[in-house]
Write a protein that holds these residues in place. Sequence first.
Motif, PDB file in Angstrom:
ATOM      1  N   LEU A   3      -1.660  -1.351  -7.207  1.00 53.24           N
ATOM      2  CA  LEU A   3      -1.056  -0.016  -7.162  1.00 53.24           C
ATOM      3  C   LEU A   3      -2.024   1.036  -7.694  1.00 53.24           C
ATOM      4  O   LEU A   3      -2.229   2.075  -7.064  1.00 53.24           O
ATOM      5  CB  LEU A   3       0.226   0.023  -7.997  1.00 53.24           C
ATOM      6  CG  LEU A   3       1.565   0.028  -7.269  1.00 53.24           C
ATOM      7  CD1 LEU A   3       2.700   0.077  -8.270  1.00 53.24           C
ATOM      8  CD2 LEU A   3       1.680   1.186  -6.272  1.00 53.24           C
ATOM      9  N   ASP A   4      -2.625   0.752  -8.847  1.00 55.96           N
ATOM     10  CA  ASP A   4      -3.587   1.691  -9.454  1.00 55.96           C
ATOM     11  C   ASP A   4      -4.781   1.909  -8.539  1.00 55.96           C
ATOM     12  O   ASP A   4      -5.363   2.979  -8.491  1.00 55.96           O
ATOM     13  CB  ASP A   4      -4.101   1.141 -10.791  1.00 55.96           C
ATOM     14  CG  ASP A   4      -2.950   0.816 -11.719  1.00 55.96           C
ATOM     15  OD1 ASP A   4      -1.919   1.512 -11.629  1.00 55.96           O
ATOM     16  OD2 ASP A   4      -3.074  -0.145 -12.513  1.00 55.96           O
ATOM     17  N   ARG A   5      -5.140   0.866  -7.816  1.00 58.54           N
ATOM     18  CA  ARG A   5      -6.333   0.965  -6.957  1.00 58.54           C
ATOM     19  C   ARG A   5      -6.002   1.443  -5.553  1.00 58.54           C
ATOM     20  O   ARG A   5      -6.849   1.375  -4.661  1.00 58.54           O
ATOM     21  CB  ARG A   5      -7.012  -0.408  -6.885  1.00 58.54           C
ATOM     22  CG  ARG A   5      -7.589  -0.833  -8.222  1.00 58.54           C
ATOM     23  CD  ARG A   5      -8.210  -2.213  -8.114  1.00 58.54           C
ATOM     24  NE  ARG A   5      -8.649  -2.708  -9.419  1.00 58.54           N
ATOM     25  CZ  ARG A   5      -8.788  -3.996  -9.733  1.00 58.54           C
ATOM     26  NH1 ARG A   5      -8.546  -4.919  -8.813  1.00 58.54           N
ATOM     27  NH2 ARG A   5      -9.165  -4.359 -10.927  1.00 58.54           N
ATOM     28  N   ASP A   6      -4.781   1.895  -5.357  1.00 62.94           N
ATOM     29  CA  ASP A   6      -4.383   2.415  -4.041  1.00 62.94           C
ATOM     30  C   ASP A   6      -4.587   1.431  -2.903  1.00 62.94           C
ATOM     31  O   ASP A   6      -5.056   1.819  -1.826  1.00 62.94           O
ATOM     32  CB  ASP A   6      -5.170   3.700  -3.712  1.00 62.94           C
ATOM     33  CG  ASP A   6      -4.566   4.896  -4.419  1.00 62.94           C
ATOM     34  OD1 ASP A   6      -3.344   4.894  -4.637  1.00 62.94           O
ATOM     35  OD2 ASP A   6      -5.333   5.816  -4.762  1.00 62.94           O
ATOM     36  N   GLU A   7      -4.253   0.174  -3.146  1.00 71.08           N
ATOM     37  CA  GLU A   7      -4.498  -0.819  -2.102  1.00 71.08           C
ATOM     38  C   GLU A   7      -3.309  -1.015  -1.162  1.00 71.08           C
ATOM     39  O   GLU A   7      -3.396  -1.771  -0.202  1.00 71.08           O
ATOM     40  CB  GLU A   7      -4.894  -2.164  -2.731  1.00 71.08           C
ATOM     41  CG  GLU A   7      -6.274  -2.102  -3.370  1.00 71.08           C
ATOM     42  CD  GLU A   7      -6.639  -3.354  -4.149  1.00 71.08           C
ATOM     43  OE1 GLU A   7      -7.758  -3.376  -4.706  1.00 71.08           O
ATOM     44  OE2 GLU A   7      -5.844  -4.307  -4.219  1.00 71.08           O
ATOM     45  N   ILE A  49      -0.648   0.250   1.694  1.00 70.86           N
ATOM     46  CA  ILE A  49      -0.481   1.250   2.751  1.00 70.86           C
ATOM     47  C   ILE A  49       0.854   0.989   3.456  1.00 70.86           C
ATOM     48  O   ILE A  49       1.411  -0.106   3.348  1.00 70.86           O
ATOM     49  CB  ILE A  49      -1.616   1.213   3.811  1.00 70.86           C
ATOM     50  CG1 ILE A  49      -1.741  -0.191   4.401  1.00 70.86           C
ATOM     51  CG2 ILE A  49      -2.930   1.680   3.231  1.00 70.86           C
ATOM     52  CD1 ILE A  49      -2.555  -0.218   5.684  1.00 70.86           C
ATOM     53  N   TRP A  97      -0.562  -4.726   2.072  1.00 73.58           N
ATOM     54  CA  TRP A  97      -1.516  -4.713   0.971  1.00 73.58           C
ATOM     55  C   TRP A  97      -2.909  -4.979   1.530  1.00 73.58           C
ATOM     56  O   TRP A  97      -3.148  -6.034   2.091  1.00 73.58           O
ATOM     57  CB  TRP A  97      -1.121  -5.775  -0.047  1.00 73.58           C
ATOM     58  CG  TRP A  97      -2.025  -5.907  -1.221  1.00 73.58           C
ATOM     59  CD1 TRP A  97      -3.005  -5.057  -1.640  1.00 73.58           C
ATOM     60  CD2 TRP A  97      -2.023  -6.993  -2.152  1.00 73.58           C
ATOM     61  NE1 TRP A  97      -3.609  -5.526  -2.775  1.00 73.58           N
ATOM     62  CE2 TRP A  97      -3.013  -6.718  -3.114  1.00 73.58           C
ATOM     63  CE3 TRP A  97      -1.264  -8.168  -2.275  1.00 73.58           C
ATOM     64  CZ2 TRP A  97      -3.287  -7.586  -4.174  1.00 73.58           C
ATOM     65  CZ3 TRP A  97      -1.533  -9.026  -3.334  1.00 73.58           C
ATOM     66  CH2 TRP A  97      -2.534  -8.727  -4.261  1.00 73.58           C
ATOM     67  N   TRP A 130       6.801   3.984  -4.976  1.00 72.51           N
ATOM     68  CA  TRP A 130       5.640   4.458  -4.220  1.00 72.51           C
ATOM     69  C   TRP A 130       5.956   4.474  -2.713  1.00 72.51           C
ATOM     70  O   TRP A 130       5.656   5.442  -2.007  1.00 72.51           O
ATOM     71  CB  TRP A 130       4.407   3.577  -4.507  1.00 72.51           C
ATOM     72  CG  TRP A 130       3.213   3.999  -3.717  1.00 72.51           C
ATOM     73  CD1 TRP A 130       2.295   4.962  -4.037  1.00 72.51           C
ATOM     74  CD2 TRP A 130       2.839   3.498  -2.418  1.00 72.51           C
ATOM     75  NE1 TRP A 130       1.373   5.094  -3.024  1.00 72.51           N
ATOM     76  CE2 TRP A 130       1.681   4.214  -2.026  1.00 72.51           C
ATOM     77  CE3 TRP A 130       3.370   2.533  -1.560  1.00 72.51           C
ATOM     78  CZ2 TRP A 130       1.037   3.978  -0.801  1.00 72.51           C
ATOM     79  CZ3 TRP A 130       2.737   2.307  -0.341  1.00 72.51           C
ATOM     80  CH2 TRP A 130       1.588   3.023   0.018  1.00 72.51           C
ATOM     81  N   THR A 136       5.991   7.859  -0.557  1.00 71.99           N
ATOM     82  CA  THR A 136       4.986   7.959   0.504  1.00 71.99           C
ATOM     83  C   THR A 136       5.639   8.144   1.872  1.00 71.99           C
ATOM     84  O   THR A 136       5.201   8.974   2.673  1.00 71.99           O
ATOM     85  CB  THR A 136       4.091   6.702   0.496  1.00 71.99           C
ATOM     86  OG1 THR A 136       3.560   6.538  -0.814  1.00 71.99           O
ATOM     87  CG2 THR A 136       2.957   6.820   1.498  1.00 71.99           C
TER      88      THR A 136
END
Length: 279
Positions: free
Chosen positions: A34-38, A40, A63, A92, A96
């Motif tokens: 989550l922190d690394r924006d992985e 979509i 992911w 999230w 989004t």
Amino acid sequence: YRSKEQGRGTCQLYNPTMNAKEQFILENSLRHALDRDEFILHYQPKVNICTGEIVGLEALVRWEHPEMGLVSPATFIPIAEETGLIVELGEWVLRTACQQAVLWHKLGLAPLSVAINLSARQFYQPNLVEIVAQVIESTGLNPQQLELEITETIAVKNMEFAKSILCNLQALGVHIAMDDFGTGYSSLNYLKQLPFNTLKIDQSFIQDLKPASKDVEIINAVIALGKGLDLKVVAEGVDNEEQLELLRSLNCEIVQGYLFSRPLSVDSTTDILQANWLQ
Ligand code: C2E
Ligand code: CA
Ligand code: CA
Ligand code: CA
């Protein structure tokens, strides 16, 4: 509408049976994902069978693992549920998808609805209704254009509680869909007790759909049931013409499945929405 390049914007998902070590690695990297924006979102259209128009989209999370490529939600959602990360991930997804829906509306792409999936653990987080209200408020999305897909597993624990949450969500203007209808232990009881707007017939009834089969009779009855209860009925997992023709003959209104489109990236979804609009 029928997507021209089925392959475009879609990817093979990594979903093997895992050994303990792989499971351990996934669990740990999921925490950082989550922190690394992985994560979509991909979107799969829901299509009106009569007009061929896209009437809605289901957001499906993926992911993008740096080494493993796209990991299927079937693999990591259960882990996210176990570890509790689903709550943060779910928020999230909600935010989004709502932001994206507003962007599409700004592009003039019809006020279609966007659906997200809520798992049981998310449903029982203490502040779900507040979070949904806050996301609607901050994104400016018309709540009528948000649909929450839930399965009957949410009501197994506490029917009265589930009912009050669903009523509070509907009071915000949000729509509620019963996902995977027909697969649980007492779908009819839940349908009776809980307020739904939409009923999604589970893929398993569509998969082997053949003329003069039991599945045809079941779907026929479910569609009548949905109409009687004033629910929208969606058939999911439609992946061939034979199924589509049978569903058409049963007066099914909305379908979703690979026959029309796989879940697509944001850009590919924008393209098909534009094509849909121009058609
Ligand atoms: P679901 O909600 O029942 O979603 C439908 C699944 O069926 C999706 O798999 C979709 O890609 C797949 N599908 C669609 N059309 C067809 C078809 O014609 N044939 C076949 N064989 N499959 C089709 P996906 O994306 O792998 O998602 C699997 C499950 O993961 C979902 O089942 C849902 O329960 C869960 N999930 C996905 N995204 C989220 C999310 O954001 N939050 C939560 N809580 N769960 C999610
Ligand atoms: Ca769903
Ligand atoms: Ca489903
Ligand atoms: Ca499912």
